[in-house]
Structure formats: C-alpha cells, structure tokens
Design an enzyme around this catalytic site. Structure first.
Site, PDB file in Angstrom:
ATOM      1  N   GLN A 168       9.954  68.247  -8.246  1.00  4.86           N
ATOM      2  CA  GLN A 168      10.379  66.876  -8.563  1.00  4.86           C
ATOM      3  C   GLN A 168      11.066  66.226  -7.384  1.00  4.86           C
ATOM      4  O   GLN A 168      11.782  65.254  -7.542  1.00  4.86           O
ATOM      5  CB  GLN A 168      11.367  66.905  -9.730  1.00  4.86           C
ATOM      6  CG  GLN A 168      11.059  67.882 -10.825  1.00  4.86           C
ATOM      7  CD  GLN A 168      11.640  69.277 -10.600  1.00  4.86           C
ATOM      8  OE1 GLN A 168      12.035  69.623  -9.486  1.00  4.86           O
ATOM      9  NE2 GLN A 168      11.683  70.058 -11.633  1.00  4.86           N
ATOM     10  N   SER A 182      15.810  72.178 -15.527  1.00  4.16           N
ATOM     11  CA  SER A 182      16.824  71.329 -14.891  1.00  4.16           C
ATOM     12  C   SER A 182      17.895  72.143 -14.197  1.00  4.16           C
ATOM     13  O   SER A 182      19.074  71.797 -14.213  1.00  4.16           O
ATOM     14  CB  SER A 182      17.486  70.399 -15.927  1.00  4.16           C
ATOM     15  OG  SER A 182      16.539  69.515 -16.464  1.00  4.16           O
ATOM     16  N   GLY A 216      21.523  68.905 -13.480  1.00  6.20           N
ATOM     17  CA  GLY A 216      20.068  68.832 -13.526  1.00  6.20           C
ATOM     18  C   GLY A 216      19.629  67.532 -14.165  1.00  6.20           C
ATOM     19  O   GLY A 216      20.305  67.009 -15.049  1.00  6.20           O
ATOM     20  N   VAL A 217      18.499  67.003 -13.695  1.00  6.10           N
ATOM     21  CA  VAL A 217      18.086  65.696 -14.199  1.00  6.10           C
ATOM     22  C   VAL A 217      16.693  65.683 -14.798  1.00  6.10           C
ATOM     23  O   VAL A 217      16.284  64.680 -15.382  1.00  6.10           O
ATOM     24  CB  VAL A 217      18.139  64.619 -13.082  1.00  6.10           C
ATOM     25  CG1 VAL A 217      19.556  64.456 -12.584  1.00  6.10           C
ATOM     26  CG2 VAL A 217      17.194  64.958 -11.944  1.00  6.10           C
ATOM     27  N   GLU A 242      15.008  67.335 -17.316  1.00  7.93           N
ATOM     28  CA  GLU A 242      14.704  67.424 -18.750  1.00  7.93           C
ATOM     29  C   GLU A 242      15.192  66.237 -19.593  1.00  7.93           C
ATOM     30  O   GLU A 242      14.445  65.723 -20.430  1.00  7.93           O
ATOM     31  CB  GLU A 242      15.338  68.715 -19.299  1.00  7.93           C
ATOM     32  CG  GLU A 242      14.367  69.776 -19.738  1.00  7.93           C
ATOM     33  CD  GLU A 242      13.950  70.721 -18.637  1.00  7.93           C
ATOM     34  OE1 GLU A 242      14.446  70.595 -17.493  1.00  7.93           O
ATOM     35  OE2 GLU A 242      13.107  71.585 -18.910  1.00  7.93           O
TER      36      GLU A 242
END
Lengths: 764, 764
Positions: A481, A521, A709-710, A712
């Site tokens: 990502q 994430s 974390g981004v 999910e």
C-alpha cells in the site's frame, strides 16, 4: 523532514505505466507452464482420470494427478494443500489434475483433453444446513488444521472462552464471550430489537491473478519460489511443512503484488513446489480469472443475529449476538474476530456473543481487508442506527453516548489504550453533510463507524549507509500500500538525508530480516518501528564517526539535507556519504554505518474510521446511487497523507462494493455461478462518487511518530453506512448484502403493500 | 566447537563435480554475446576501423568502437577504462572494437571481419629504457590515476617519504625509505654483497576466465552486473565513477570466482556496463584464454638491486635497495609494498630503500597473491642465503640472529605486534630435512621465509536465526578460499548450533552489508570478526528470550547442539529454533533474533611462512626437479586446518611456479609471445611434490579467536627457497626468474668454464 509530506507511492509511476515487472513477467530458461484441470462437482469421489489424450498434445511434458505427487496423498490440512484432490473433491473447481507443457497454449489445449470421471456426492452448501448434527460431513475423517491467513490479520482474540466441546461435525470453531447477566440487561431495556443480518461471499478481486514459479537447483537441492504473496516467510514455512523440508532449503522471492487485500498468502506455492521437484524443471502456474473465482480464497458468507436492549434515553443495556461464518471446506474464517469486534465498539453492560465457524462444500476461506469486521460492523452499525431511529435519537449522538474509549475492556480481555473512535465521530458531527443534513428528494444520509484492532508481529530491519550517501533499508515486508514509501520517509527524516537517497530493499526470505505478512494494518506499526530504530542507530553511528573525524563532540553535530553541520555554524562540514566512505575503504578506521532495528510491539494500536454517505434510491427500480462519501479516520500520525487518503478511498470504495454490488453465488449443488467479472459486480469508477477524507490524528503511544495502521479501517463502515442511508431515504431496513436493486425494490414494495394494507385496515 | 576442525570447503564438492554455476552459466533472455577485436600493435594511432563486413554477419546486432560509447572518449584512468581504445592503442591486444551478436559463434565470426587500420608507433617495452628521461612517453598527456587493485592487497605503506618530485615522465610512482647512515653501515661491514634480481611477468592463471554480464532495467534505469569478481563493492564504485552514475543505480552481483588470486577486481565491468546501456539489452563478455593472457592484469616484471653489509659474525649492518616495477601502461604496481617489505624482515640498522614504478607499453598491472612480496623476498632471501654461505654461517641461524619481532619498527613507521616469523623458522629448524640435511648427489636444500602484513578494511555482518533453528549470516565478502566455511564455523561455535545449520549468504551490493575485496589475507581477520560479533549478539538475544520464556536468568543458560540447557541440568529445555520462533510469529512478544557485527581493525595481523625445498638439478640439462617441500606458517589460530593446508599447498605450488616456470614474454615491439597455456608454463601435478605443512599458531590479539590471514604468506618464499636449494646443489646463484633449464645450464656452464680457467691459471 519528509514525515507528513504528500509523497507519491515510489513505484506508482511504474504501476500506472505498466512497466513494473510482475511474477508472470519473469522469464526463466526451460520454464514449464502449468494448467489446471478443475472438478465439475462440488463433492464427489474421484474414480478415474484419463490423461493419455492430454499427454498426446505436442509440447506437453507431463499430466499429473495426486497419484504422481505423494505430498497430496493425504487428508489435506488447508485449501492450499488440497490444490490437487486426493480421492475426493470437496468444492466445485477443485483441481484434480495439472498439465505441464512447454507453452501456455499447449498446456491449455492439453488440459481440455483430460477426461475426469467423478462420482457425484451430495454437496452441503448452506451453512445453516451444514450445522445440523446429521448433515453430511465435509471431513468424515476429522477436521483439518486451521490456516494461518485470517489469524495473520487478526487481533489477538485468544483469551475468549472456548465454548462447548460438543460441536456439530461441520462446526470447526466456536467461541463465546459473556459479560454481566444478559437477561437483566434485556429487562432493563425500553426497546429490545432483534434482527438477523446476512453478508454475501465477497472476493478480494485483485487485478493481478495469483502467479507462482518454482525452480529446483539441482546442485544444492534447494528450491526457489517466486510468488505474488503478502507473506514470503509464511509461504516458506507452509511449503517447508508441506514438503517435509527444512526451511533453509527453500527461498521465497516475493514478486510485486498486483493487489492482495488478504487474498495472497499461501495458495499455489505448495503445488508448484511439488511440480518443480517432480519434474526438476522450473514450473509456473498463473491462474486465469475464472480460476481466481473458483479456487481463490474469498470471504464467505456470514449470518449474524443481534438482539439488543436500550433505554429510552439511549443507554445501551444488552447485546446478544450469534455469529455464523461459512468457511468453505477448510477452517480459518474470522468468526472470532467478528465476535470480539461486536463487543468492542459500544459499552454494553451485559452481553453474550457466540460465534460459529461452519464448513461447507466451497473453496477455503481467505482473509479480505479487515476480515470479519465488515460483516460484524454491518450488523452492529445497522442495529445501532435502527435503535436510534426507533427511539427518535440522533444516530451520531446516540453513538457518542455509548462509544468505547481508553480503558474500556474488550471481550478478548484487553483494554483500549488511547483510541480515536470518538474523535472520528466528532469529526463527522462537524461536517456540513451531517450538520445540515441536506438531501434531495429520494436521498438519504447514513452514518457508520468501523475499526480494526491491528495486528502485531515482531520485525527487524537494517539500515546501511553507502559511500554515495545513499541509504539502503532492508526489510522482509512486502509493499502493498506504499508502506515502503512511508518507511523511506521515516528513514530520511531520522537520518536527515533527502528522500531520494533512501531505498527500501525487500529481498527475499534468504536476504531479508524477518517480517510477517503485510496485512492486518501492522506493517508500519511493527516493521516501520524497526526501520525507525535501524535509522536511529545509523544516525548515531554517523554522528560518532563524524565527531571523531572532525574532532568535535557528537552532540554538537546535526544532520540535514545529507550534510553534517556543527550546531550554530551555517556551512556544512562534510556529507553523510563522506562519513560512510570513511568506514568503507581500504584501511578505514571506522566501522561501517550499519544500523539494526528490531521491534516486538506488545500493545495494539487500534484504528477507527467513520463514514457518511448520501445516496439516492430510484423508487421505480430500487437502484441506489451513491452521491457523496465522507470518511474520517484516525491514523495516529499521518506519515504520508497522500497515501493514507489512497487507503481511505480504496477502502471506502470496497465498502460500497460490500454494500451494494459484490457477491459470489453458488447454486444448491455448490456450483459457482459467478466466475468472471461479467458475473461478479465490482464498484467501478462511474459508480464511486468523489470521496472526501478527514484525517484524524490521535497518536499511538507505540507507533513510529505515533502512527497507527491505516489499511483496514476504512473498508469496515461502508456497507452499514449505505444501509443506513437507504433507511434514511426510503424507510426500509435492509439486512442482507449486497443491497441489489431487486432486493431493495422487493423490500420497498413489501413495505408499500404493508403500509397500504395498514391504511386500508385503519382507514386513511 | 567446530573451530579448529578439519571441515571441507562447503562448495568444494560442487566445484569438484562441475555442478557449481559460474557467471558464464547464467542464462538470461535476450542476451547478446560480446566479442572483442584486439590491436595487433603495442603502440599505435587508430586510423580507421571498418565494421561493415562484420555487421553483415547474420545474428550480429552491433559492431561498436569507442566512437559509439562516449565513456571511452577520454584519456583513460585505468586499464579497465581503456578496454576500448580511443585514438591510440597502448599495448598489444588492447581492444579496439567489440561485436555484439545473438550467439557466440556469430560474434566470433563477425569479430574476425572487422578491419583495423592502425599506424604503428615505437613501443617502449623495457622498463629500464622507459625510465630514460628522453624515452617516448606512454602518456603524453600526463599519467593516469592510480588503480585501487594493488592497494587493496597492500599493507599500509603510506607513511613513506614520497621521494623526489622530479621523476622521468614514465615513472609513475616513487618511494624512498631510509634509516641511519647507509655509508656507515657499509663501513662497519666485513662483507658487502651487491646483486641484481629480476623477476618475470607472471599471470594469475585462474581456471575461470573473466566473465561479466550486465542488464539495464528499462523501468528503473538501474543496471545489474553479474561478474566474477573478488570485489563487488569496488566494481560498483568503479563502474559508477566510469559512467558518472550514482552507486545506488548499480547493483553488482558477484558470481562464484573460479580462481582470482588478485586478478579479479574490476576489468570487464565498465565496458560491459556501457554496452548494456547502449544496446538496452543484456550483454555478456567472457574472455577467451588468449584474451586472458593479452588483456588480463598480470604481475609485471621487477628488477631489484640489493647491496648489503654484514659482519663476520652474521650481524647485519646495511641494506641499500633499488626496486623497479614494470606497471605496464597504467599505474598500480606493488612497488611500495615491495620496498616496505625489504625492510620488514631483518634488523638492518642502516638502510636506504628506493622504489620506482615505471610505465611501459604492456597491459595494466594487477594484483597477484601477496603482490610485490614474492619479488621482494626472492631478492632478500636469496641475498640472505648468499651472505650466509659466503660467511660460512648456517642460513637458518643467520636469519634467527637478525630476524625482526614484536616491537620492531617497519619502514612504514608501524611497529610489529606479536608475530610468528621466528616461530616459523624455529619450526623448520627442528624438521629432519633441515636438521639432518640429507640429500642425494645433485640435490640441494634451500630455505626462505616470506610474509604479508595483511590488509585492513571495515566490514559488517548480520546473523539471523530462523524458526527451524537455522542461522543465516550475511556478509558482503566473496568466498575465494573457503572463508565462508570458516565463517560458518565461527558462527556455529559461538551460537552452539550444528555447523550444517549455518548458512553464509553473500548476496550482492544491494543485499549485503559492506565488505571490501576478498584479498590481502584480510577476509577472516576483518569480515570474520564482524561475523563473530554478529553471532555473539545473536547468542545474547537467544539467551535473553529463552531466559524470559523459561523464567530463569540468562546467565544460567547455555547452548550446545542447537539446544538450550539450564546449567547443570542434563535435559535440554528448548531448541534454538523454538526460541527464534517465539520472535517470528503473529503476536510474538520478542524481537527477532538478529545480531549485527561490525569491525574496523586498526592493527594488522602480519602472517609469515617459511619454506624448505629439496631439489635435484640435472647436470646435463639444468632441469630442476623439486623433490620435497615443507611449509611452516603462522596462522594465529587455525580455524580450519584442512583449508589452511589447502592455502599452504596452493601457495607453495605457485611459489615454485614463480621460481622455475612461469613467465609472460614480450618481444622488443611489445608483442606478447605467451598467449596460451601451451606457451605459459604452469606448475602441474607431476611437477609439484608432496607438500608437508607445519601450522604455527602465534595468536593475533585482534583476529577472531586469534586468527590471522592465511592466503598470501605461503606463496612468498617459494622462488627464493628454490634458488637457494639450487645454490646448495650446484653452487650457482641464480638471480633471474624463472630459473629455466636454459638459464641454469648457462650459469652452470659459465661457472664450470670459469673454474676450469681458474684451475688452468693457478695450476691444478
């Protein structure tokens, strides 16, 4: 400092211009192409496979079945280990033979000529029927082992009570969380609402199909596997275990992942490894799109019944939940995660949450972005909305009244640290769309929240500074990502060098330090922290060498733009590369600049998102048009807002897909009805409106620079937000996904008929 | 503990059975094969190159000259950068054009059709003539930069006085070391002896020819170079500098080196890089054996004049030395090393040592095992032997009387730490061959010592422990002599795991931590130390994790055979792999076992060898047969006696080659006369007698477990030992290498005639 800057994904231009080489582009001499022969039955006994006509095709080297490959001649423990059926087939499309040929065309020709004789057996397709004690058993010999995929995404939900030991034969997992006295909770309620929610089987629908190539080195008898995977170390472990080889004879080289979303852990690798060993030639298998739909590992259907109690003033009193996840033929569903999440958003003083994983004659289940969460939150957030509406409360204020925060205990027994769930809701409360509630006729506005507790896994990273001032960061984590871009920003910021000087090198399972799967994430939160520490150590080494060389104290030095400065002196004294070169030359007196960072986060950094959608429902057809989407997400610290917004956009779009379009369908015999993008409706550009993003920053105490974390969270609220907007627009509560025009029209019509009848009965 | 065990070289069986893949075995799609067109003149002006007939050969893609490749259109700074001549050719065989074709055959056909028009110019071949102030200049535009090769092998000799600034134009380097008053030294002497020694140009004669492949990634515009090199990071630096590219756009992948001996630093890489960039296709160049002899980088001839003074009792008083090294067309000879070594073995109270590097029309010079040392020690040890004989002293006792040891100062200004020079002599003093001096008629016994001060260079290493208990050690150093095997022993011993569990992974310049060239007897001493430290750190991490997991103190734990034990308890508590797995799994609470080691040795670990040879001289032909060889060598600590003996065997055999057989010859026009193994005589098995080895262990205070480098020393004494044995056998002092039958017969005959005349003159 490049932290916080909007830096484009480093390989984005290569991906956008089609120049990035994927696994299927890898050219190897003597390569054999594999093509699969699939079962036309969801359940059956393999009687005979006639390969002679297939072998006669020119260019065909071998046509193999499990009879040729001893590793498959046992009850399989996972979907990936059953990619050649042995004696029985357990889902429609399960491979029963594989052709190896000198060209893809020859392989395809040959595969079409393999004659399969299977004795069909009754297939169990509906999970509710599969739960019956007398249902035909998917695994008469006992349940296979649990796959790691979903677990790798999962929050730690291990402290749950394990539930009753006596389970129906096709129930492969069960968990039960309780708090307080559920009966008392319902007694205290002014409103008790019970609804059952159903979600469809959804495919990750990555653009790049699975592709795996394996080659045996005859000199060393070691195996190299090039594969499109989120989890190279996991593949190594799985293949080693499958083959009965030590891990150090297997090298897994991850190729760029053209979309994974949880669907690319281990799939083709055991089979292709076996083929390469058997033939002693390099072998590649690249799935067709049809095969992706038939033998990939989608998220299967769920059925969640919620019964909730609430007081008139909006105080929640009780939650009773029964969660059923269809896992397909192999265990590994996120039923536990869903169960834990149901009790992790709002303060229910009394709850009883029970979850079941059920096996059916379908392909094995996989992880898909926040596995279990879209299902759980579709149910929970629809329920919250319906309660608010029935009580006449503002849905957002109702949530704020009950929302969990720091210190609150989860079903798993853990307690939240600082989280941004409330802050996300507050960010939307101020948004004009919510504040003004403006809508046109036939439109509705829906709100939902979602979140993900975040995975944890130890990780390591190295930071090497070279003579030209460039920085090499080694990590074992695959970039899905743009995490490599963010890691480069971390390193550049810490070291004080230009971003272009920093390379993130991922290598393979031989050349990389350990990192777990890229998923859950957790990449920036765990691997990013290791990168931060490695860069910090390298920075200290640079300062020590420069200080000795310049005969000043290290604390009097600072680094920016790749130059070493003495504090307070405007001219730089030397370049970072010159410092590195002092330690990389013949007779050099300093140790190479080589920092190590390891991390083992013990606390999760839960991430939350909230979503507003405005929809229009066509009263004639039930067709829903999404007109506006607003996503607020707590990312802790936005290391790269551009890439974070990309995650929010992508997650929101996929959330709409869950809500309105996506479904894998099977008939009553388990035959897949959706095996191409003609049958499987993905959200495409014209259907996805502009998505507005609001980044919320409630720092994580443990993440690098506060980051969480981004990946999910933004997918989670979509389906519920859409359902709530539809409720707002046309007054019907849709409880089954996807909300197709047919279903919505039917519901609207039923409501109209009921209202009409009501008017008739009571007079108008 | 595997330290000290006789472990076979890890890839030895692959090499012995022909299964190891070398660089020329690498298969790449779209590969172009390059073939060189060589100059038939040693010096000349390029007038015209007609490529049309060559381009007409089917399969030929391009025929290129420096006119097509701008990087070559300048005065070259090194041999490697002149691999396509621009305007002038400066040695016989210098490439003037290169053909690129789809097959090797087409390339060879085409190369034969390139028509070259060169205007011959006078070639300067003899270094003495080249030193004349009015000699034609090799580089009319000024001397090119100094190559790094020899330096990478060299002791630090930088503190020498730099000598006069006014040098003849073809003298590219000059150094002068002095001590005391040379005239007084000779006044004090009872015997003054002056002799001039000449050594021939000698080729490294590795079995595998140079092979380099380069490919440009069009997506990222980065270049990958697969090459057989001892020095991947050096190649990266050299190619980056040549191309004007940053190092981080170049990835150098070292392929297994099928013999290097100093001859494989940078050679083909700049050219092949340029070809790959120009054509945008992968390109390979593999030299033919003839090309190896013509354009490789051999050790060129030396002329060393020694004048020594000694008292009757064997006390040395003075050394005057004049050293001339022929460097070929490019600077980089080991003249300085030779000068320093001449003053680094015996205590001369007065000395004056001067060295000159001279350019001639020959290919550039390279490093060859202990560069400069066989030349210097051939002179010095012949001189010592001759003095002893003329004074009637025992040559060994004479050496012991004068030999240097701990605390003695070298010409470079450094002082010795503990060294084993005396111990090596003492080891041979006890040997029956020396003690009994038994020889048959026509035989002689010769003694000589040699040594090497050892290179220094910072290095880094990593140690990763995996879930299966296997250990990955990353180093950037190429394995030439089994050093990877010794590193595995170091790691296994420190970690307490079986040797088979340890892999040494070398990677490339992207994936490896820094290490300099494998050469100069520094690999174990510098990279090995980094490995030791990385393993020690990993061991501490293992103990900490195990201690926390087992709830004991780390100091109560020990590791052997890959198992963790609580001290005093016979049963193991857990496996090392289980400890590693605790840190490599989802939700793991420990940081991955990942140790880092860096080293920057600041003190050399000089290694010495002494050699005894017994020879027989055929009085009719002058042919010398070597009957017995004994080598004693101080290795500090024998990490792996088997591999050390291999180094002693190989070095001794090559030393015999220097002494008796090997010579590259050029005619007066600079035309090479020795361009195949038919012309160039290598010692082959029937000519090399059994070699007895005596390992001496005087520990280095800084090497891993006391180890010193072992590669260089055993080649050094060979030529002098042979010459001294011949002197012992037939009474003639041979001062020119190689000591061919022709030369020896001539000397013996001359002596016989002189003796006969003497008898006639004085009556008999």
């Amino acid at each position: 400092m490049t932290i916080g800057q909007r830096i484009p994904m480093r390989d984005g231009h290569l991906k956008a211009t089609g120049r990035l080489k994927f696994g299927a582009d890898l050219r190897l001499p003597d390569l054999l192409y594999a093509r699969l022969v699939l079962s036309p039955h969801a359940h059956g006994r393999l009687r005979r496979i006639e390969t002679a006509p297939a072998r006669a095709v020119p260019g065909v080297v071998a046509v193999l079945t499990a009879a040729d490959l001893p590793w498959f001649q046992r009850e399989p423990e996972s979907h990936a280990r059953a990619l050649l059926a042995w004696e029985r087939v357990v889902y429609y499309g399960q491979p029963v033979a594989v052709v190896l040929a000198e060209s893809e065309a020859a392989a395809a020709d040959s595969a079409a000529r393999v004659e399969i004789d299977i004795e069909p057996l009754p297939a169990v397709v509906d999970p509710l029927k599969a739960m019956a004690p007398d249902a035909p058993r998917i695994w008469p010999g006992g349940r296979p082992g649990v796959r790691a995929d979903a677990g790798a995404h999962a929050a730690d939900v291990g402290s749950a009570s394990e539930g009753s030991a006596v389970l129906p034969p096709n129930v492969s997992d069960h968990v039960r969380y309780t708090r307080g006295e559920i009966a008392r909770g319902f007694e205290e309620a002014d409103l008790v609402l019970e609804l059952t929610y159903r979600t469809a089987s959804v495919h990750q629908a990555y653009i790049e199909p699975h592709t795996t190539t394996a080659a045996l080195d005859p000199a060393t008898e070691t195996l190299t596997i090039w594969t499109s995977t989120q989890d190279p170390f996991g593949v190594r472990e799985e293949v080693a275990d499958f083959l009965g080889w030590p891990e150090n004879r297997i090298r897994v080289v991850p190729t760029p992942v053209g979309g994974g979303f949880g669907g690319k852990f281990t799939l083709l690798e055991p089979l292709v490894a076996a083929l390469a060993i058997h033939t002693r030639r390099p072998v590649r298998l690249t799935l067709t799109r049809q095969e992706e739909f038939l033998i990939g590992t989608p998220a299967h259907a769920s059925i969640i019944t919620l019964k909730t109690g609430v007081k008139r003033d909006g105080t929640l009193t009780a939650l009773q939940a029964r969660v059923i996840f269809d896992a397909g033929a192999f265990p590994g569903s996120p039923a536990r995660i869903a169960a834990n999440l149901l009790g992790s958003f709002y303060r229910f003083p009394h709850y009883e949450i029970e979850a079941f994983e059920v096996l059916t004659h379908k392909p094995g289940v996989g992880a898909y972005r926040a596995p279990g969460a879209p299902q759980a939150l579709f149910a929970l957030e629809s329920q919250m909305d319906e309660m608010a509406r029935q009580l006449g409360l503002d849905p957002l204020e109702f949530r704020l009244r009950n929302v969990m925060g720091e210190g609150d205990e989860l079903p798993s027994g853990k307690r939240y640290g600082p989280i941004g769930l409330r802050a996300c809701l507050e960010a939307l409360r101020e948004h004009p769309l919510w504040r003004e509630g403006r809508r046109e006729p036939g439109e509705g506005i829906g709100l939902a929240v979602g979140g993900w507790h975040g995975g944890l896994e130890p990780a390591a990273a190295m930071c090497h500074v070279d003579r030209d001032g460039s920085v090499r960061i080694y990590v074992g984590a695959v970039d899905l990502q743009g995490t490599h871009t963010a890691m480069a920003q971390l390193a550049a910021s810490i070291l004080g060098v230009p971003l272009e000087q920093v390379r993130i090198l991922q290598g393979d399972t031989d050349t990389s330090p350990y990192a777990g799967a890229s998923g859950g994430s957790k990449t920036i939160y765990t691997v990013g922290l290791a990168v931060q520490r490695a860069a910090e150590e390298a920075r200290q080494q640079i300062l020590r060498i420069a200080a000795e060389h310049l005969e000043v104290a290290p604390e009097d030095l600072e680094i920016h733009d790749g130059q070493i400065y003495v504090r307070g002196v405007p001219e730089p004294r030397m370049r970072v590369g010159e410092v590195a070169a002092l330690a990389q030359r013949f007779g050099g007196k300093f140790e190479p600049v080589f920092g190590r960072g390891t991390s083992a986060q013990r606390e999760q950094a839960p991430g939350f998102a909230a979503m507003l959608v405005r929809v229009r429902v066509d009263p004639e057809t039930g067709r829903v048009t999404v007109r506006e989407v607003v996503v607020a997400q707590d990312v802790g610290r936005a290391l790269n807002p551009l890439l974070i917004e990309g995650q929010m956009h992508g997650g929101a779009a996929q959330g709409l897909g869950w809500g309105l379009w996506e479904a894998l369908r099977y008939d009553e015999n388990g035959v897949a009805l959706t095996a191409s993008f003609l049958d499987y409706a993905l959200p495409i550009a014209p259907e996805v409106p502009p998505i507005e993003t609001r980044i919320v920053e409630v720092p994580s105490p443990h993440g690098p620079f506060g980051a969480r974390g981004v990946g999910e969270p933004p997918v989670v609220p979509g389906a519920a937000a859409v359902a709530n907007a539809i409720r707002d627009a046309v007054g019907v509560r849709m409880t089954e996904l996807p909300i197709t025009p047919e279903r919505l029209w039917t519901a609207m019509t039923a409501r109209m008929i009921a209202e009409t009848r009501l008017r008739h009965e009571w007079g108008d």
